[in-house]
Design an enzyme around this catalytic site. Structure first.
Site, PDB file in Angstrom:
ATOM      1  N   GLU A  68       9.232   1.632  10.838  1.00  0.00           N
ATOM      2  CA  GLU A  68      10.307   2.577  10.489  1.00  0.00           C
ATOM      3  C   GLU A  68       9.672   3.962  10.560  1.00  0.00           C
ATOM      4  OE1 GLU A  68      13.372   2.008  10.018  1.00  0.00           O
ATOM      5  OE2 GLU A  68      13.694   0.048   9.130  1.00  0.00           O
ATOM      6  N   CYS A  79      13.814  10.893   6.365  1.00  0.00           N
ATOM      7  CA  CYS A  79      13.751  10.524   7.782  1.00  0.00           C
ATOM      8  C   CYS A  79      15.113  10.717   8.422  1.00  0.00           C
ATOM      9  CB  CYS A  79      13.293   9.072   7.918  1.00  0.00           C
ATOM     10  SG  CYS A  79      14.282   7.909   6.967  1.00  0.00           S
ATOM     11  N   GLU A 117       9.569  16.701  14.586  1.00  0.00           N
ATOM     12  CA  GLU A 117      10.130  16.458  13.258  1.00  0.00           C
ATOM     13  C   GLU A 117       9.612  17.544  12.312  1.00  0.00           C
ATOM     14  OE1 GLU A 117       8.765  13.032  10.978  1.00  0.00           O
ATOM     15  OE2 GLU A 117      10.840  12.567  10.463  1.00  0.00           O
ATOM     16  N   LYS A 138       0.887  -1.169   0.000  1.00  0.00           N
ATOM     17  CA  LYS A 138       0.000   0.000   0.000  1.00  0.00           C
ATOM     18  C   LYS A 138       0.920   1.214   0.000  1.00  0.00           C
ATOM     19  CE  LYS A 138      -1.790   3.026   2.017  1.00  0.00           C
ATOM     20  NZ  LYS A 138      -1.553   4.447   1.668  1.00  0.00           N
TER      21      LYS A 138
HETATM   22  P1  NAD Z   1       2.216   8.868   7.201  1.00  0.00           P
HETATM   23  O1  NAD Z   1       2.347   8.189   8.509  1.00  0.00           O
HETATM   24  O2  NAD Z   1       1.250   9.969   7.075  1.00  0.00           O
HETATM   25  O3  NAD Z   1       1.823   7.805   6.059  1.00  0.00           O
HETATM   26  C1  NAD Z   1       2.607   6.671   5.802  1.00  0.00           C
HETATM   27  C2  NAD Z   1       1.742   5.626   5.129  1.00  0.00           C
HETATM   28  O4  NAD Z   1       0.749   5.185   6.055  1.00  0.00           O
HETATM   29  C3  NAD Z   1       0.974   6.137   3.913  1.00  0.00           C
HETATM   30  O5  NAD Z   1       0.963   5.134   2.933  1.00  0.00           O
HETATM   31  C4  NAD Z   1      -0.417   6.370   4.459  1.00  0.00           C
HETATM   32  O6  NAD Z   1      -1.438   6.300   3.497  1.00  0.00           O
HETATM   33  C5  NAD Z   1      -0.534   5.242   5.444  1.00  0.00           C
HETATM   34  N1  NAD Z   1      -1.529   5.450   6.505  1.00  0.00           N
HETATM   35  C6  NAD Z   1      -2.005   6.614   6.993  1.00  0.00           C
HETATM   36  N2  NAD Z   1      -2.891   6.373   7.987  1.00  0.00           N
HETATM   37  C7  NAD Z   1      -2.969   5.029   8.129  1.00  0.00           C
HETATM   38  C8  NAD Z   1      -3.700   4.168   8.987  1.00  0.00           C
HETATM   39  N3  NAD Z   1      -4.534   4.631   9.910  1.00  0.00           N
HETATM   40  N4  NAD Z   1      -3.520   2.835   8.869  1.00  0.00           N
HETATM   41  C9  NAD Z   1      -2.665   2.345   7.948  1.00  0.00           C
HETATM   42  N5  NAD Z   1      -1.958   3.105   7.093  1.00  0.00           N
HETATM   43  C10 NAD Z   1      -2.099   4.439   7.184  1.00  0.00           C
HETATM   44  O7  NAD Z   1       3.683   9.330   6.797  1.00  0.00           O
HETATM   45  P2  NAD Z   1       4.134  10.137   5.486  1.00  0.00           P
HETATM   46  O8  NAD Z   1       3.756  11.558   5.632  1.00  0.00           O
HETATM   47  O9  NAD Z   1       3.718   9.400   4.275  1.00  0.00           O
HETATM   48  O10 NAD Z   1       5.721   9.990   5.584  1.00  0.00           O
HETATM   49  C11 NAD Z   1       6.522  10.848   6.303  1.00  0.00           C
HETATM   50  C12 NAD Z   1       6.952  10.217   7.603  1.00  0.00           C
HETATM   51  O11 NAD Z   1       7.585   8.969   7.369  1.00  0.00           O
HETATM   52  C13 NAD Z   1       7.971  11.051   8.346  1.00  0.00           C
HETATM   53  O12 NAD Z   1       7.675  11.046   9.712  1.00  0.00           O
HETATM   54  C14 NAD Z   1       9.270  10.322   8.092  1.00  0.00           C
HETATM   55  O13 NAD Z   1      10.283  10.531   9.053  1.00  0.00           O
HETATM   56  C15 NAD Z   1       8.818   8.905   8.081  1.00  0.00           C
HETATM   57  N6  NAD Z   1       9.763   8.074   7.351  1.00  0.00           N
HETATM   58  C16 NAD Z   1      10.499   7.181   8.066  1.00  0.00           C
HETATM   59  C17 NAD Z   1      11.453   6.423   7.405  1.00  0.00           C
HETATM   60  C18 NAD Z   1      12.289   5.423   8.138  1.00  0.00           C
HETATM   61  O14 NAD Z   1      12.894   4.597   7.483  1.00  0.00           O
HETATM   62  N7  NAD Z   1      12.367   5.466   9.460  1.00  0.00           N
HETATM   63  C19 NAD Z   1      11.634   6.564   6.036  1.00  0.00           C
HETATM   64  C20 NAD Z   1      10.852   7.496   5.350  1.00  0.00           C
HETATM   65  C21 NAD Z   1       9.916   8.243   6.018  1.00  0.00           C
END
Ligand code: NAD
Length: 523
Positions: free
Chosen positions: A242, A276, A374, A169
């Site tokens: 992650e 990240c 962040e 997804k």
């Molecule tokens: P997000 O948490 O908003 O979304 C991530 C994913 O989760 C998306 O595909 C989204 O559609 C899905 N999602 C949202 N709500 C959900 C729910 N209730 N149940 C299941 N899935 C759901 O994050 P984002 O804005 O897409 O990404 C940015 C964040 O990701 C930042 O905090 C960044 O630091 C983190 N990130 C971490 C890493 C790592 O490796 N640690 C890598 C990249 C990004």
């Protein structure tokens, strides 16, 4: 009645963040589509696991060749949908995936094959043991938009090579890149049901979580991660999380100011700060502080901000206006509390609604949001500190613990400090690039997550370990079986004495070794 998980079938528009152009509209998966994708994956996984590790490695090799052939095309697709400069898409996404495939081609065989377990206990010497690594079944992957290719692709390749099926997804903001990944995998020979993409917003992710997947690998924000962890706990579903970061950079008094300032600028502004592993906090020894701050400001002002498709662009747009608003609010809060703006500090409306100028902030404090939350945008906040202890204390004063960097010309000092920092990764004299080291585990401590992706530890997350025990004397009853009595108790006491009384165990083992009864390796 409509449940929380039911989602209306509808379409999502993929938008170019640099121009606002709608690239394509795609159909969203509802709860029913997600469930049927997982059901098909469950059935297909059996044949995929049976195909054998050699065959699966061959397919990873084929995928690598096809990605290499289409590298520029894929990089351009990433830039169009996620905004980053095309050179960055090549290096931080395509190269990372090519190398992750290389790692699996070279190492999957030795990391996944059965592993003998030598027994040290004399009682169990007549048994052989093996670790057998089995696929979980169907792995759900939920991924973010900031590295829309390298994050899901590295996780998917590891899951597939281990014999799992995958239902991905992707972020609703970058569905087209996920479809490119699917096309590459299918061309390489992955059966259609073994890898599937379900497109949608949060509810599609929630539906995947509620479906009968066997493990979930989630990459995204701490807020969503906590929600996922709570829902997964209800099902006892194993998860890798992650999550976000607030990575500190520690510039010690013997650092090379020119090199460290260039690194800080790249580490803070790569992918417009939407990584990240971005440098989100900078602690500089007071003796270098002004020189370092000036160097960062000067280098930042020279960055060319624009459409990532222009080969001269250093910094592209942010993904969407909502993200710009977060950056703006953090910078405004810092400004109001006394931070000095040395570069940037405002939107760039002439370029479009998603552009924010790369910003250098000096004299920040831990009372400011910019040092605690962040930011995920193009801001480099810095403050002075007086010694190594203070730098480490400040670095550790955060709910996050993804990665960190230490800058010094003294390798031993760097290593010593690295051990004291609470993070999944600490780099001495580099930033961010650990994500591209295929051998290195990626993941965080504290709120930055649970579990690891990449390398040996990432591959281990994709398997269940079964312990297989084989008794080599099937015709012999075990001495510890029923029929206890006083003489048995005494025998056992003597046996424990022989094995564990200080010095005795060593003498007995030496004698057994000398007599060739047990091999040296297992003693
Ligand atoms: P997000 O948490 O908003 O979304 C991530 C994913 O989760 C998306 O595909 C989204 O559609 C899905 N999602 C949202 N709500 C959900 C729910 N209730 N149940 C299941 N899935 C759901 O994050 P984002 O804005 O897409 O990404 C940015 C964040 O990701 C930042 O905090 C960044 O630091 C983190 N990130 C971490 C890493 C790592 O490796 N640690 C890598 C990249 C990004």
């Amino acid at each position: 009645m409509k449940t929380d998980l039911q989602i209306e079938a509808r379409r999502i528009a993929s938008v170019n963040p640099a121009t606002g152009e709608i690239l394509r509209e795609v159909e969203c998966a509802g709860e029913v589509e997600v469930a049927s994708a997982v059901a098909a994956a469950k059935t297909a996984q059996v044949g995929w696991a049976d195909a054998g590790l050699r065959r699966r490695i061959e397919i990873v090799r084929e995928f690598q060749a096809r990605l290499f052939a289409r590298k520029s095309e894929i990089a351009a697709a990433i830039t169009r949908e996620a905004g980053k400069p095309v050179a960055e898409a090549l290096v931080t996404e395509v190269l990372v995936v090519l190398d992750a495939a290389r790692f699996l081609i070279e190492n999957a065989w030795k990391l996944l094959r059965d592993e003998p377990v030598p027994h040290g206990n004399l009682v169990t010497k007549l048994k052989s043991g093996w670790l057998v690594r089995e696929p979980h079944g169907v792995i759900g992957i939920i991924s973010p938009w900031n590295y829309p290719f390298s994050i899901p692709a590295t996780e998917t390749l590891a899951a597939l090579v281990a014999g799992n099926a995958v239902v991905l997804k992707p972020s609703e903001l970058t569905p087209l890149v996920a479809l490119e990944l699917a096309a590459l995998l299918y061309d390489a020979g992955i059966p259609k049901d073994v890898f599937q993409v379900v497109i949608g917003e949060g509810p599609a992710g929630a539906a995947l979580l509620q479906s009968p997947i066997d493990k979930l690998v989630f990459t995204g924000s701490v807020t969503t991660g906590k929600r996922i962890a709570a829902a997964a706990a209800e099902k006892l579903l194993p998860v890798v999380l992650e999550l976000g970061g607030k990575d500190p950079m520690l510039v010690l008094d013997d650092a090379d100011v020119d090199v460290a300032s260039t690194a800080a600028v790249w580490g803070a502004f790569v992918n417009a700060g939407q990584a990240c592993l971005s440098v989100e906090r900078c602690y500089v020894h007071r003796s270098l502080y002004e020189a370092f701050a000036c160097a960062c400001a000067e280098k930042t002002k020279k960055l060319r901000v624009g459409n990532g498709m222009d080969p001269h662009t250093d910094v592209g747009p942010m993904i969407q206006e909502g993200q710009v608003r977060i950056v703006e609010s953090h910078v405004d809060d810092a400004k109001a509390r006394g931070a000095r703006i040395l570069a940037g500090g405002a939107r760039l409306p002439e370029l479009g609604p998603n552009f924010y100028a790369p910003t250098v902030l000096a004299d920040v404090t831990h009372d400011m949001r910019i040092m605690r939350e962040e930011t995920f945008g193009p801001v480099l906040p810095m403050m002075a500190c007086d010694d190594d202890d203070e730098a480490v204390r400040l670095a550790n004063d955060s709910e996050y613990g993804l990665a960190a960097s230490v800058w010094t010309l003294d390798a031993r000092r760097g290593k010593r400090l690295a051990r004291r920092i609470h993070a999944g990764t600490v780099m001495v004299n580099d930033v961010v690039s650990c994500f591209g080291i295929s051998e290195a585990p990626h993941g965080g401590v504290k709120a930055s997550g649970v579990g690891r992706t990449h390398g040996r530890f990432g591959l281990e997350e994709m398997v269940r370990v079964k312990y297989l025990d084989m008794d080599r004397m099937p015709g012999m009853k075990k001495v510890w079986w029923h029929g206890y009595g006083e003489s048995f108790r005494r025998q056992m006491e003597g046996f424990l004495e022989m094995q564990f009384a200080r010095g005795m165990g060593t003498r007995v083992r030496g004698a057994l070794r000398a007599a060739g009864i047990v091999r040296k390796k297992t003693l």
